[in-house]
Design a protein around this motif. Structure first.
Motif, PDB file in Angstrom:
ATOM      1  N   LEU A 192       0.795  -1.134  -0.012  1.00  0.00           N
ATOM      2  CA  LEU A 192      -0.117  -0.043  -0.173  1.00  0.00           C
ATOM      3  C   LEU A 192       0.905   1.303   0.101  1.00  0.00           C
ATOM      4  CD1 LEU A 192      -2.833   1.361   0.354  1.00  0.00           C
ATOM      5  CD2 LEU A 192      -2.398   1.235   2.933  1.00  0.00           C
ATOM      6  N   HIS A 193       1.702   1.164   1.068  1.00  0.00           N
ATOM      7  CA  HIS A 193       2.593   2.456   1.056  1.00  0.00           C
ATOM      8  C   HIS A 193       3.437   2.815  -0.119  1.00  0.00           C
ATOM      9  CE1 HIS A 193       5.246   5.110   3.988  1.00  0.00           C
ATOM     10  NE2 HIS A 193       4.382   6.029   3.498  1.00  0.00           N
ATOM     11  N   SER A 194       3.900   1.722  -0.665  1.00  0.00           N
ATOM     12  CA  SER A 194       4.896   2.021  -1.917  1.00  0.00           C
ATOM     13  C   SER A 194       4.306   2.781  -3.083  1.00  0.00           C
ATOM     14  CB  SER A 194       5.483   0.886  -2.264  1.00  0.00           C
ATOM     15  OG  SER A 194       4.794  -0.264  -2.771  1.00  0.00           O
ATOM     16  N   SER A 195       2.843   2.613  -3.070  1.00  0.00           N
ATOM     17  CA  SER A 195       2.008   2.888  -3.999  1.00  0.00           C
ATOM     18  C   SER A 195       1.281   4.486  -3.926  1.00  0.00           C
ATOM     19  CB  SER A 195       0.796   2.014  -4.416  1.00  0.00           C
ATOM     20  OG  SER A 195      -0.191   2.473  -5.358  1.00  0.00           O
ATOM     21  N   ILE A 196       0.685   4.439  -2.569  1.00  0.00           N
ATOM     22  CA  ILE A 196       0.109   5.674  -2.421  1.00  0.00           C
ATOM     23  C   ILE A 196       1.108   6.814  -2.061  1.00  0.00           C
ATOM     24  CG2 ILE A 196      -1.839   4.749  -1.386  1.00  0.00           C
ATOM     25  CD1 ILE A 196      -1.164   5.176   1.256  1.00  0.00           C
ATOM     26  N   VAL A 197       2.142   6.756  -1.851  1.00  0.00           N
ATOM     27  CA  VAL A 197       3.160   7.863  -1.829  1.00  0.00           C
ATOM     28  C   VAL A 197       3.292   8.261  -3.289  1.00  0.00           C
ATOM     29  CG1 VAL A 197       4.565   7.093   0.191  1.00  0.00           C
ATOM     30  CG2 VAL A 197       5.075   6.289  -2.061  1.00  0.00           C
ATOM     31  N   GLN A 198       2.937   7.890  -4.127  1.00  0.00           N
ATOM     32  CA  GLN A 198       3.018   8.257  -5.398  1.00  0.00           C
ATOM     33  C   GLN A 198       1.844   9.096  -6.023  1.00  0.00           C
ATOM     34  OE1 GLN A 198       4.371   5.468  -8.506  1.00  0.00           O
ATOM     35  NE2 GLN A 198       4.710   4.201  -6.779  1.00  0.00           N
ATOM     36  N   SER A 199       0.972   9.326  -5.014  1.00  0.00           N
ATOM     37  CA  SER A 199      -0.198  10.271  -5.241  1.00  0.00           C
ATOM     38  C   SER A 199      -0.045  11.810  -5.298  1.00  0.00           C
ATOM     39  CB  SER A 199      -1.372  10.121  -4.253  1.00  0.00           C
ATOM     40  OG  SER A 199      -1.043  10.381  -3.053  1.00  0.00           O
ATOM     41  N   ARG A 200       1.326  12.150  -4.829  1.00  0.00           N
ATOM     42  CA  ARG A 200       1.498  13.452  -4.599  1.00  0.00           C
ATOM     43  C   ARG A 200       2.025  13.943  -6.172  1.00  0.00           C
ATOM     44  NH1 ARG A 200      -1.541  12.254  -0.549  1.00  0.00           N
ATOM     45  NH2 ARG A 200      -1.502  14.038   1.017  1.00  0.00           N
ATOM     46  N   ASN A 201       1.807  15.005  -6.545  1.00  0.00           N
ATOM     47  CA  ASN A 201       2.469  15.494  -7.909  1.00  0.00           C
ATOM     48  C   ASN A 201       3.893  16.397  -7.717  1.00  0.00           C
ATOM     49  OD1 ASN A 201       2.340  15.941 -10.463  1.00  0.00           O
ATOM     50  ND2 ASN A 201       1.128  17.845 -10.357  1.00  0.00           N
ATOM     51  N   TYR A 202       4.804  15.403  -7.091  1.00  0.00           N
ATOM     52  CA  TYR A 202       5.761  16.231  -6.870  1.00  0.00           C
ATOM     53  C   TYR A 202       6.933  15.993  -8.459  1.00  0.00           C
ATOM     54  CZ  TYR A 202       6.791  11.237  -6.465  1.00  0.00           C
ATOM     55  OH  TYR A 202       6.725   9.719  -6.633  1.00  0.00           O
ATOM     56  N   GLU A 203       7.951  16.510  -8.266  1.00  0.00           N
ATOM     57  CA  GLU A 203       8.702  16.631  -9.686  1.00  0.00           C
ATOM     58  C   GLU A 203       9.276  15.339  -9.629  1.00  0.00           C
ATOM     59  OE1 GLU A 203      11.269  19.937  -9.529  1.00  0.00           O
ATOM     60  OE2 GLU A 203       9.630  21.264  -9.912  1.00  0.00           O
ATOM     61  N   ARG A 204       9.270  14.726 -10.893  1.00  0.00           N
ATOM     62  CA  ARG A 204       9.912  13.419 -11.028  1.00  0.00           C
ATOM     63  C   ARG A 204      11.414  13.435 -11.289  1.00  0.00           C
ATOM     64  NH1 ARG A 204       4.681  12.734  -8.823  1.00  0.00           N
ATOM     65  NH2 ARG A 204       4.011  10.558  -9.053  1.00  0.00           N
ATOM     66  N   THR A 205      12.041  14.299 -10.640  1.00  0.00           N
ATOM     67  CA  THR A 205      13.615  14.374 -10.893  1.00  0.00           C
ATOM     68  C   THR A 205      14.167  13.956  -9.679  1.00  0.00           C
ATOM     69  OG1 THR A 205      13.437  16.821  -9.951  1.00  0.00           O
ATOM     70  CG2 THR A 205      12.934  16.393 -12.417  1.00  0.00           C
ATOM     71  N   ASP A 206      15.474  13.878  -9.496  1.00  0.00           N
ATOM     72  CA  ASP A 206      16.333  13.553  -8.386  1.00  0.00           C
ATOM     73  C   ASP A 206      16.406  14.506  -7.342  1.00  0.00           C
ATOM     74  OD1 ASP A 206      17.084  11.283  -9.706  1.00  0.00           O
ATOM     75  OD2 ASP A 206      19.303  11.917  -9.517  1.00  0.00           O
ATOM     76  N   LYS A 207      16.048  15.908  -7.436  1.00  0.00           N
ATOM     77  CA  LYS A 207      15.787  16.696  -6.572  1.00  0.00           C
ATOM     78  C   LYS A 207      14.234  16.590  -5.871  1.00  0.00           C
ATOM     79  CE  LYS A 207      15.668  21.840  -5.550  1.00  0.00           C
ATOM     80  NZ  LYS A 207      15.866  23.114  -6.377  1.00  0.00           N
ATOM     81  N   GLY A 208      13.468  16.671  -6.934  1.00  0.00           N
ATOM     82  CA  GLY A 208      11.803  16.494  -6.412  1.00  0.00           C
ATOM     83  C   GLY A 208      11.794  15.050  -5.630  1.00  0.00           C
ATOM     84  N   LYS A 209      12.234  13.979  -6.189  1.00  0.00           N
ATOM     85  CA  LYS A 209      12.132  12.734  -5.368  1.00  0.00           C
ATOM     86  C   LYS A 209      12.892  12.820  -4.006  1.00  0.00           C
ATOM     87  CE  LYS A 209      12.167   9.760  -9.735  1.00  0.00           C
ATOM     88  NZ  LYS A 209      13.057   8.720 -10.233  1.00  0.00           N
ATOM     89  N   LYS A 210      14.141  13.448  -3.857  1.00  0.00           N
ATOM     90  CA  LYS A 210      14.619  13.593  -2.665  1.00  0.00           C
ATOM     91  C   LYS A 210      13.844  14.372  -1.625  1.00  0.00           C
ATOM     92  CE  LYS A 210      18.940  13.874  -2.815  1.00  0.00           C
ATOM     93  NZ  LYS A 210      20.431  14.412  -3.052  1.00  0.00           N
TER      94      LYS A 210
END
Length: 439
Positions: free
Chosen positions: A223-241
């Protein structure tokens, strides 16, 4: 490979330019849904049984389980954000077809075990509050799919808010009840120190493994590994960090609340009943004992028992939401099959109520047998847990999946492997001891 839970992926806004506090608020939510699994009816029955039968000694198990959960859930958040895949997708990617199907079946059985606990908890709560027979109560729980459908239509952020309110309700109820029960403070704090009795006493070990299985639940990792992706963060190293940072903070805060609630449940059982009621520690027993408790007078006893049942019902319904999402994640990740959420929910719930109805048919409305089934589901979850933890560790240690920047730190990897090994050894020990009883 498709996105995990595509209908909610990147749907919640996340402002990369906001200050730290606003970023935290924007990410606050996934941890709430994860924390639900750490305070469901399965946790209640094991923690209550532990407190009533063994006093405060199993508080240490809750502490270790909660710290282990924080480590594993942070790894899940890291996996989902860094790789863009959930644990089911990654496991399917790393294994061959046969092993992938085996992992899927085990994950489905774990979700079914979780659902059985929710069914039993909700049915018992309905019986305690409204005197509804258990068979009818179990039937009513099948209809909660309609409630879930209405909640899903409100949007993912609304789901998180509703879950948060229900969690807060449970927390307040148990804080109030523990306050009235006046636990022995010195014994309470001593319970966080490890005791050899946890391992040498097979009954205590059985309950301890149940607590572990109820605390670190396999479906929560998916569950957790999926729903953390619900946020529209930048899919870059900086955004992911940045996303990993706030996802971890969110998770740790919510799991800390779950830790407090589980401790309160065990403390309530120990403070009121340890040493005076050998058979106590089950929902019906505790409800009756609370009803006749002299704590707070006659009115206080009635209030405590009613609040207890309300909290149990809230907990069971809360878990319904996360169980459905987990089932969808597992099916899509392993089999690449997409079903409509309502259909998936109906199938999962009907399958889950079969063993409950079977138990009721064989033993009548036996309260003891129903609650034994609930405890068994938690021990099964503990037995299934290594099969979810090991792929998680392997995936988060793999730079091809995570990228060089986001692989586990050495200390995280070592602790996770130690946890997986210790849990596996304890499981084997328990199985051998249990089998030896029948030989």
């Amino acid at each position: 490979m498709g996105k995990s839970l595509e209908e909610i992926n990147s749907t919640v806004s996340f402002d990369a330019e906001a200050n730290a506090f606003r970023k935290f608020l924007m990410y606050l939510g996934p941890g709430l849904l994860v924390a639900v699994g750490y305070m469901d009816p399965g946790n209640w029955i094991t923690s209550m049984a532990g407190g009533a039968q063994y006093g405060y000694i199993l508080l240490f198990v809750i502490l270790i389980s909660s710290l282990s959960a924080m480590l594993l859930q942070s790894m899940c958040a890291r996996l989902g954000i860094a790789s863009g895949m959930d644990l089911a997708q990654v496991t399917e990617h790393m294994t061959n077809k046969s092993l992938g199907i085996f992992s899927w079946v085990l994950a489905e059985l774990a979700i079914m075990a979780t659902d059985i606990a929710e069914v039993i908890g909700s049915a018992i709560a309905l019986n305690l509050l409204f005197n509804i027979p258990l068979v009818l109560g179990v039937t009513i729980t099948v209809l909660d799919v309609l409630l879930l459908l209405m909640i899903i239509k409100l949007g993912f952020r609304k789901i998180e808010a509703i879950v948060g309110v229900l969690i807060f309700t449970v927390l307040v109820i148990f804080m109030f009840e523990v306050y009235l029960s006046s636990p022995e403070t010195s014994s309470l704090f001593a319970g966080f120190i490890p005791s050899s009795e946890i391992v040498t006493n097979k009954g205590a070990l059985y309950i301890a493994l149940g607590i572990i299985g109820a605390t670190i639940m396999p479906h929560n990792l998916y569950l957790h590994s999926s729903i953390v992706q619900s946020r529209n963060y930048e899919r870059t190293d900086k955004g992911k960090k940045s996303a990993i940072k706030y996802a971890t903070i969110d998770s740790n805060i919510q799991l800390s609340i779950a830790f407090v609630i589980n401790c309160l449940i065990l403390v309530l059982g120990a403070a009121l009943f340890f040493g005076s009621h050998e058979a106590l520690g089950r929902f019906f027993d505790l409800y009756d004992a609370l009803s006749h408790s002299h704590v707070g007078g006659a009115v206080g006893g009635a209030l405590m028992s009613t609040l207890f049942a309300i909290a149990l019902l809230a907990s069971g319904q809360n878990s319904t939401i996360t169980g459905t999402l987990s089932g969808q994640i597992v099916m899509e990740g392993f089999l690449k099959i997409k079903l409509k959420p309502w259909l998936r929910r109906v199938i999962t719930r009907i399958i889950a109520v079969i063993p409950v109805f079977l138990c009721l048919w064989l033993y009548g409305s036996s309260e003891t047998k129903i609650e034994d089934l609930l405890i068994f589901t938690q021990v099964f979850l503990s037995l299934a847990l290594p099969f979810s933890i090991i792929p998680l560790i392997m995936a988060t240690n793999n730079p091809k999946i995570m990228g060089e920047t986001f692989v586990n730190r050495t200390w995280m990897s070592i602790l996770a492997w130690v946890l997986a090994i210790v849990l596996s050894v304890l499981n084997v020990y328990l199985i051998i001891e249990t089998i030896s009883e029948f030989m």
